[in-house]
Design a protein around this motif. Structure first.
Motif, PDB file in Angstrom:
ATOM      1  N   TYR A 157      30.558  10.443   8.866  1.00  0.00           N
ATOM      2  CA  TYR A 157      29.767   9.331   9.377  1.00  0.00           C
ATOM      3  C   TYR A 157      28.999   8.694   8.228  1.00  0.00           C
ATOM      4  O   TYR A 157      28.827   9.299   7.156  1.00  0.00           O
ATOM      5  N   PHE A 158      28.514   7.488   8.483  1.00  0.00           N
ATOM      6  CA  PHE A 158      27.704   6.774   7.508  1.00  0.00           C
ATOM      7  C   PHE A 158      26.297   6.566   8.061  1.00  0.00           C
ATOM      8  O   PHE A 158      26.067   6.639   9.278  1.00  0.00           O
ATOM      9  N   ALA A 159      25.368   6.313   7.148  1.00  0.00           N
ATOM     10  CA  ALA A 159      23.989   5.993   7.521  1.00  0.00           C
ATOM     11  C   ALA A 159      23.427   5.039   6.474  1.00  0.00           C
ATOM     12  O   ALA A 159      23.918   4.970   5.338  1.00  0.00           O
ATOM     13  N   VAL A 160      22.409   4.289   6.848  1.00  0.00           N
ATOM     14  CA  VAL A 160      21.799   3.291   5.965  1.00  0.00           C
ATOM     15  C   VAL A 160      20.291   3.424   6.042  1.00  0.00           C
ATOM     16  O   VAL A 160      19.718   3.605   7.129  1.00  0.00           O
ATOM     17  N   THR A 161      19.635   3.331   4.900  1.00  0.00           N
ATOM     18  CA  THR A 161      18.179   3.289   4.846  1.00  0.00           C
ATOM     19  C   THR A 161      17.741   2.168   3.916  1.00  0.00           C
ATOM     20  O   THR A 161      18.395   1.883   2.906  1.00  0.00           O
ATOM     21  N   VAL A 162      16.629   1.519   4.267  1.00  0.00           N
ATOM     22  CA  VAL A 162      15.988   0.525   3.407  1.00  0.00           C
ATOM     23  C   VAL A 162      14.530   0.935   3.272  1.00  0.00           C
ATOM     24  O   VAL A 162      13.822   1.083   4.271  1.00  0.00           O
ATOM     25  N   SER A 163      14.079   1.112   2.025  1.00  0.00           N
ATOM     26  CA  SER A 163      12.726   1.606   1.767  1.00  0.00           C
ATOM     27  C   SER A 163      11.979   0.665   0.829  1.00  0.00           C
ATOM     28  O   SER A 163      12.561   0.131  -0.124  1.00  0.00           O
ATOM     29  N   ASP A 164      10.703   0.484   1.105  1.00  0.00           N
ATOM     30  CA  ASP A 164       9.804  -0.225   0.202  1.00  0.00           C
ATOM     31  C   ASP A 164       9.118   0.825  -0.665  1.00  0.00           C
ATOM     32  O   ASP A 164       8.357   1.662  -0.179  1.00  0.00           O
ATOM     33  N   LEU A 165       9.402   0.787  -1.962  1.00  0.00           N
ATOM     34  CA  LEU A 165       8.887   1.817  -2.876  1.00  0.00           C
ATOM     35  C   LEU A 165       7.453   1.551  -3.319  1.00  0.00           C
ATOM     36  O   LEU A 165       6.869   2.414  -3.993  1.00  0.00           O
ATOM     37  N   ASP A 166       6.895   0.406  -2.962  1.00  0.00           N
ATOM     38  CA  ASP A 166       5.569   0.027  -3.473  1.00  0.00           C
ATOM     39  C   ASP A 166       4.677  -0.505  -2.366  1.00  0.00           C
ATOM     40  O   ASP A 166       3.936  -1.468  -2.544  1.00  0.00           O
ATOM     41  N   GLU A 167       4.714   0.123  -1.202  1.00  0.00           N
ATOM     42  CA  GLU A 167       3.865  -0.260  -0.073  1.00  0.00           C
ATOM     43  C   GLU A 167       2.471   0.363  -0.257  1.00  0.00           C
ATOM     44  O   GLU A 167       2.358   1.557  -0.589  1.00  0.00           O
ATOM     45  N   PRO A 168       1.365  -0.369  -0.096  1.00  0.00           N
ATOM     46  CA  PRO A 168       1.284  -1.774   0.310  1.00  0.00           C
ATOM     47  C   PRO A 168       0.875  -2.728  -0.805  1.00  0.00           C
ATOM     48  O   PRO A 168       0.856  -3.940  -0.602  1.00  0.00           O
ATOM     49  N   PHE A 169       0.510  -2.191  -2.007  1.00  0.00           N
ATOM     50  CA  PHE A 169      -0.175  -3.025  -3.004  1.00  0.00           C
ATOM     51  C   PHE A 169       0.731  -3.521  -4.126  1.00  0.00           C
ATOM     52  O   PHE A 169       0.267  -4.260  -4.989  1.00  0.00           O
ATOM     53  N   GLY A 170       1.973  -3.109  -4.169  1.00  0.00           N
ATOM     54  CA  GLY A 170       2.856  -3.569  -5.232  1.00  0.00           C
ATOM     55  C   GLY A 170       2.953  -2.584  -6.376  1.00  0.00           C
ATOM     56  O   GLY A 170       2.252  -1.570  -6.441  1.00  0.00           O
ATOM     57  N   VAL A 171       3.838  -2.890  -7.295  1.00  0.00           N
ATOM     58  CA  VAL A 171       4.145  -1.984  -8.411  1.00  0.00           C
ATOM     59  C   VAL A 171       2.890  -1.668  -9.214  1.00  0.00           C
ATOM     60  O   VAL A 171       2.118  -2.555  -9.578  1.00  0.00           O
ATOM     61  N   GLY A 172       2.676  -0.388  -9.485  1.00  0.00           N
ATOM     62  CA  GLY A 172       1.600   0.050 -10.365  1.00  0.00           C
ATOM     63  C   GLY A 172       0.312   0.443  -9.687  1.00  0.00           C
ATOM     64  O   GLY A 172      -0.565   1.018 -10.341  1.00  0.00           O
ATOM     65  N   ALA A 173       0.168   0.158  -8.402  1.00  0.00           N
ATOM     66  CA  ALA A 173      -1.075   0.513  -7.710  1.00  0.00           C
ATOM     67  C   ALA A 173      -1.132   2.010  -7.439  1.00  0.00           C
ATOM     68  O   ALA A 173      -0.105   2.655  -7.186  1.00  0.00           O
ATOM     69  N   MET A 174      -2.312   2.566  -7.496  1.00  0.00           N
ATOM     70  CA  MET A 174      -2.474   4.012  -7.388  1.00  0.00           C
ATOM     71  C   MET A 174      -2.257   4.521  -5.963  1.00  0.00           C
ATOM     72  O   MET A 174      -1.800   5.629  -5.753  1.00  0.00           O
ATOM     73  N   ARG A 175      -2.584   3.725  -4.970  1.00  0.00           N
ATOM     74  CA  ARG A 175      -2.549   4.206  -3.581  1.00  0.00           C
ATOM     75  C   ARG A 175      -1.286   3.781  -2.841  1.00  0.00           C
ATOM     76  O   ARG A 175      -1.277   3.686  -1.622  1.00  0.00           O
ATOM     77  N   ASN A 176      -0.219   3.540  -3.575  1.00  0.00           N
ATOM     78  CA  ASN A 176       1.034   3.143  -2.938  1.00  0.00           C
ATOM     79  C   ASN A 176       1.715   4.320  -2.266  1.00  0.00           C
ATOM     80  O   ASN A 176       1.434   5.493  -2.556  1.00  0.00           O
TER      81      ASN A 176
END
Length: 297
Positions: A157-176
């Motif tokens: 079987y196949f599966a798909v995932t889409v993830s936001d790696l920088d939620e919620p403040f964007g790249v480089g924020a400490m509390r992502n």
């Protein structure tokens, strides 16, 4: 004067022998004669020495080993064929572009002799996400993906995932944190694409419920910073009957990793658009208003 004439005759005979020996024709012969005559105009004897040296260097003699001096030796044939020598000509081979990628797959994309390739052109373009999946995405939005590989693999079987790696403040924020914005499981092994129309046709595919309460892709609408998205196609050894639309994303990932045979991943980047920036500004105003009210109390 007589010695000069004799030397000149000898020189011209030498030029003729040189041209005849090496079959020089056209401009090559004229260039060689000009070179030799130029030397002849200076001193006769050095010119003859030069001619002899050219004959010896250009046509080297084959010296047999001492143990084979009485055996006749045949010189090796020239790799350029018989004179006059013709230089090799460059050529170009044109091939038809079939449109199939020639990039070698990663180890993670393969299992045994099968490898999976993910084509996300219907979802990702020029390193970003298509506009129809952003802030104005509909409630039934499903990422359009296609893939190849593992044809005829029964039971998989196949599966798909889409993830936001920088939620919620964007790249480089400490509390992502990593936030799942879409997942689909138990995609039949004979499917080679995922779309809203394909899912609507049945097949037992399970779509996870997003934070807005919809079984679809959550609208991609960051409010600040640059966000990286990871799109992964999983090849699973079997179906996962224990999953449901409300299964937590962390548990979904654990089950996918436990049943994984191979996976293919593409990445994209998203920046806040005008609607996302406006939402961010409104959120800041609300926070400031609440803080002023808390201070007044």
């Amino acid at each position: 004067r007589g010695s000069v004439q004799a030397c000149t005759q000898t020189f011209l005979l030498g030029c003729w022998a040189f041209i005849r020996e090496f079959r020089l024709v056209g401009r090559n012969a004229l260039a060689m004669v000009e070179l030799l005559v130029m030397h002849r105009m200076q001193i006769c004897r050095p010119s003859l020495v030069l001619l002899s040296a050219l004959l010896l260097v250009t046509r080297p003699a084959v010296v047999a080993p001492s143990s084979l001096r009485d055996v006749p030796v045949t010189p090796s044939p020239s790799p350029f064929g018989a004179p006059p020598y013709v230089a090799p000509q460059p050529y170009i081979i044109w091939i038809e572009n079939s449109g199939v990628t020639t990039t070698p797959p990663l180890i993670s994309q393969c299992h045994g002799c099968d490898c999976v390739q993910l084509f996300a052109d219907g979802f990702v373009a020029n390193g970003g996400v298509l506009d129809r999946y952003k802030c104005n995405a509909g409630p039934d939005s499903i990422p359009e993906l296609k893939w190849s590989g593992f044809e005829g693999s029964r039971g998989k079987y196949f599966a798909v995932t889409v993830s936001d790696l920088d939620e919620p403040f964007g790249v480089g924020a400490m509390r992502n944190r990593v936030q799942g914005i879409f997942w689909a499981a138990n995609i039949p092994g004979d499917w080679r694409e995922l779309s809203a129309e394909k899912v609507a046709g049945g097949g037992g595919v399970i779509i996870g419920r997003n934070r807005k309460g919809k079984q679809s892709l959550e609208p991609i609408c960051p409010t600040r910073g640059r966000h990286r998205l990871r799109v992964t196609l999983w090849v699973l050894r079997a179906a996962l009957p224990g999953l449901g639309p409300d299964t937590p994303y962390a548990e979904v990932m654990e089950q996918f990793e436990a049943a994984e045979l191979a996976k293919a991943t593409v990445f994209a980047e998203v920046l806040p658009d005008e609607q996302g920036a406006a939402a961010s500004l409104l959120s800041l105003h609300r926070v400031a208003h609440l803080r002023r009210r808390a201070g007044a109390l």
